[in-house]
Design a protein around this motif. Structure first.
Motif, mmCIF file in Angstrom:
data_model
loop_
_atom_site.group_PDB
_atom_site.id
_atom_site.type_symbol
_atom_site.label_atom_id
_atom_site.label_comp_id
_atom_site.label_asym_id
_atom_site.label_seq_id
_atom_site.Cartn_x
_atom_site.Cartn_y
_atom_site.Cartn_z
ATOM 1 N N TYR A 118 12.604 18.200 61.801
ATOM 2 C CA TYR A 118 11.992 18.779 60.601
ATOM 3 C C TYR A 118 10.668 19.459 60.949
ATOM 4 C CZ TYR A 118 15.530 16.236 57.991
ATOM 5 O OH TYR A 118 16.727 15.782 57.494
ATOM 6 N N HIS A 119 10.680 20.255 62.009
ATOM 7 C CA HIS A 119 9.438 20.879 62.485
ATOM 8 C C HIS A 119 8.854 21.853 61.473
ATOM 9 C CE1 HIS A 119 11.494 24.659 63.418
ATOM 10 N NE2 HIS A 119 12.507 23.894 63.774
ATOM 11 N N GLY A 120 9.667 22.324 60.548
ATOM 12 C CA GLY A 120 9.170 23.276 59.543
ATOM 13 C C GLY A 120 8.468 22.610 58.368
ATOM 14 N N ALA A 121 8.464 21.297 58.335
ATOM 15 C CA ALA A 121 7.842 20.585 57.205
ATOM 16 C C ALA A 121 6.317 20.679 57.276
ATOM 17 C CB ALA A 121 8.261 19.117 57.228
ATOM 18 N N ALA A 122 5.691 20.779 56.107
ATOM 19 C CA ALA A 122 4.229 20.770 56.041
ATOM 20 C C ALA A 122 3.698 19.398 56.439
ATOM 21 C CB ALA A 122 3.763 21.129 54.637
ATOM 22 N N ALA A 123 4.491 18.372 56.184
ATOM 23 C CA ALA A 123 4.131 16.997 56.565
ATOM 24 C C ALA A 123 5.397 16.148 56.477
ATOM 25 C CB ALA A 123 3.065 16.433 55.632
ATOM 26 N N LEU A 124 5.370 15.032 57.173
ATOM 27 C CA LEU A 124 6.474 14.061 57.104
ATOM 28 C C LEU A 124 5.959 12.833 56.372
ATOM 29 C CD1 LEU A 124 7.745 14.145 60.782
ATOM 30 C CD2 LEU A 124 8.787 15.260 58.801
ATOM 31 N N LEU A 125 6.710 12.396 55.364
ATOM 32 C CA LEU A 125 6.325 11.200 54.617
ATOM 33 C C LEU A 125 7.187 10.046 55.115
ATOM 34 C CD1 LEU A 125 5.559 10.940 50.859
ATOM 35 C CD2 LEU A 125 7.159 9.312 51.895
ATOM 36 N N LEU A 126 6.562 9.085 55.761
ATOM 37 C CA LEU A 126 7.299 7.940 56.290
ATOM 38 C C LEU A 126 7.307 6.846 55.241
ATOM 39 C CD1 LEU A 126 6.017 7.817 59.989
ATOM 40 C CD2 LEU A 126 7.881 9.170 58.976
ATOM 41 N N PRO A 152 -1.434 13.125 62.710
ATOM 42 C CA PRO A 152 -1.988 14.223 61.887
ATOM 43 C C PRO A 152 -0.968 14.894 60.971
ATOM 44 C CG PRO A 152 -2.679 14.425 64.192
ATOM 45 C CD PRO A 152 -1.625 13.351 64.151
ATOM 46 N N ARG A 153 0.335 14.644 61.169
ATOM 47 C CA ARG A 153 1.378 15.229 60.295
ATOM 48 C C ARG A 153 1.931 14.207 59.312
ATOM 49 N NH1 ARG A 153 6.378 17.612 63.089
ATOM 50 N NH2 ARG A 153 6.734 18.417 60.994
ATOM 51 N N ILE A 154 1.430 12.967 59.353
ATOM 52 C CA ILE A 154 2.093 11.881 58.627
ATOM 53 C C ILE A 154 1.435 11.566 57.291
ATOM 54 C CG2 ILE A 154 2.618 9.398 58.708
ATOM 55 C CD1 ILE A 154 4.366 11.217 60.555
ATOM 56 N N ILE A 155 2.298 11.438 56.271
ATOM 57 C CA ILE A 155 1.897 10.837 54.997
ATOM 58 C C ILE A 155 2.502 9.441 55.017
ATOM 59 C CG2 ILE A 155 2.022 10.981 52.484
ATOM 60 C CD1 ILE A 155 2.664 14.010 52.842
ATOM 61 N N LEU A 156 1.660 8.438 55.014
ATOM 62 C CA LEU A 156 2.143 7.058 55.105
ATOM 63 C C LEU A 156 2.446 6.535 53.700
ATOM 64 C CD1 LEU A 156 2.579 4.655 57.109
ATOM 65 C CD2 LEU A 156 0.269 3.912 56.467
ATOM 66 N N ALA A 157 3.645 5.980 53.520
ATOM 67 C CA ALA A 157 4.068 5.477 52.206
ATOM 68 C C ALA A 157 4.763 4.132 52.375
ATOM 69 C CB ALA A 157 5.013 6.477 51.550
ATOM 70 N N GLY A 158 5.022 3.502 51.250
ATOM 71 C CA GLY A 158 5.786 2.257 51.259
ATOM 72 C C GLY A 158 4.908 1.034 51.106
ATOM 73 N N GLY A 159 4.844 0.530 49.889
ATOM 74 C CA GLY A 159 4.176 -0.756 49.659
ATOM 75 C C GLY A 159 2.674 -0.745 49.862
ATOM 76 N N LEU A 160 2.055 0.420 49.773
ATOM 77 C CA LEU A 160 0.598 0.445 49.922
ATOM 78 C C LEU A 160 -0.064 -0.023 48.624
ATOM 79 C CD1 LEU A 160 0.141 3.776 51.920
ATOM 80 C CD2 LEU A 160 0.144 1.421 52.798
ATOM 81 N N THR A 161 -1.181 -0.718 48.796
ATOM 82 C CA THR A 161 -1.937 -1.255 47.664
ATOM 83 C C THR A 161 -3.431 -1.145 47.982
ATOM 84 O OG1 THR A 161 -2.079 -3.478 48.597
ATOM 85 C CG2 THR A 161 -0.148 -3.018 47.217
ATOM 86 N N ALA A 162 -4.245 -1.450 46.990
ATOM 87 C CA ALA A 162 -5.698 -1.478 47.226
ATOM 88 C C ALA A 162 -6.044 -2.491 48.312
ATOM 89 C CB ALA A 162 -6.420 -1.830 45.926
#
Ligand SMILES: O=C(O)c1ccccc1NCC(=O)[C@H](O)[C@H](O)COP(=O)(O)O
Length: 209
Positions: A118-126, A152-162
């Motif tokens: 997915y090299h054309g993606a603006a970012a990858l959301l894991l 630098p390309r990663i949006i980190l997701a999944g179960g994040l909290t304060a």
């Protein structure tokens, strides 16, 4: 570098306003009918119209028909498209918008191979893998699986909290974090105190990057 923040799954005007006031960089609208956070195009248009300049509006789709995505872009002011299903790279292009590809962190997945695909993606959301849910699992995955070279390309997701976002940022050093359930009172209904606490957690994490 400051970690960007995307708050996903907005369904109410007051939640859009609270996320913007708290300093979110991007707001996500879920166009996946089986999600409890799903909004239709008319509702999304109302919500997106409230968002001021310099805050990105992201439309989230799961293996949607191209015609639906095109109609959403016509009717809703969307800045980016997020593909959260099994879409191959060719299905993510041609909509005239930068796009994010969500990658489910299933066992054995090689993140670097997926990133190259997915090299054309603006970012990858894991995001956390769950065989029964396309996203919004509310559970974290093993952050040590994120290759530092891709951070630098990663949006980190999944179960994040304060409570855990500062540690996540210190560990992964992602471009951005994405949260849905961790800032909710109930599915689709954001808790404004949790949003503010989450943003404070991000600032704490940024001091430890
Ligand atoms: O939020 C949903 O219900 C959803 C449904 C189907 C596909 C994706 C969905 N959400 C995607 C997101 O971007 C979530 O923010 C991301 O999965 C993290 O969710 P959470 O673990 O609740 O913070």
């Amino acid at each position: 570098m400051r970690t960007r923040v995307k708050i996903c799954g907005l369904t109410r005007e007051q939640d859009v306003d609270a996320a913007v006031a708290a300093g979110a960089d991007a707001l996500g609208f879920v166009f996946h009918p089986s999600s409890p956070r799903s909004v239709d195009l008319a509702r999304a248009a109302v919500l997106a119209a409230r968002v001021p300049a310099f805050v990105n509006r992201v439309g989230l789709f799961v293996d949607a028909e191209p015609a639906l995505i095109a109609e959403a872009i016509r009717r809703v002011p969307l800045d980016l498209i997020q593909f959260h299903g099994q879409e191959p790279p060719a299905a993510c292009t041609g909509f005239g918008r930068p796009w994010i590809k969500a990658i489910a962190m299933r066992d054995g997945l090689d993140v670097e191979v997926a990133a190259a695909e997915y090299h054309g993606a603006a970012a990858l959301l894991l995001d956390t893998y769950d065989p029964a849910l396309a996203g919004g699992t509310g559970r974290r995955f093993d952050w040590t699986r994120v290759p530092p070279v891709l951070a630098p390309r990663i949006i980190l997701a999944g179960g994040l909290t304060a409570e855990n976002v500062a540690a996540a940022i210190a560990r992964v050093k992602p471009y951005a974090v994405d949260v849905s359930g961790g800032v909710e009172a109930a599915k689709g209904l954001k808790d404004h105190r949790k949003i503010n606490d989450f943003m404070q957690g991000v600032r704490d994490g940024d001091r430890r990057r």
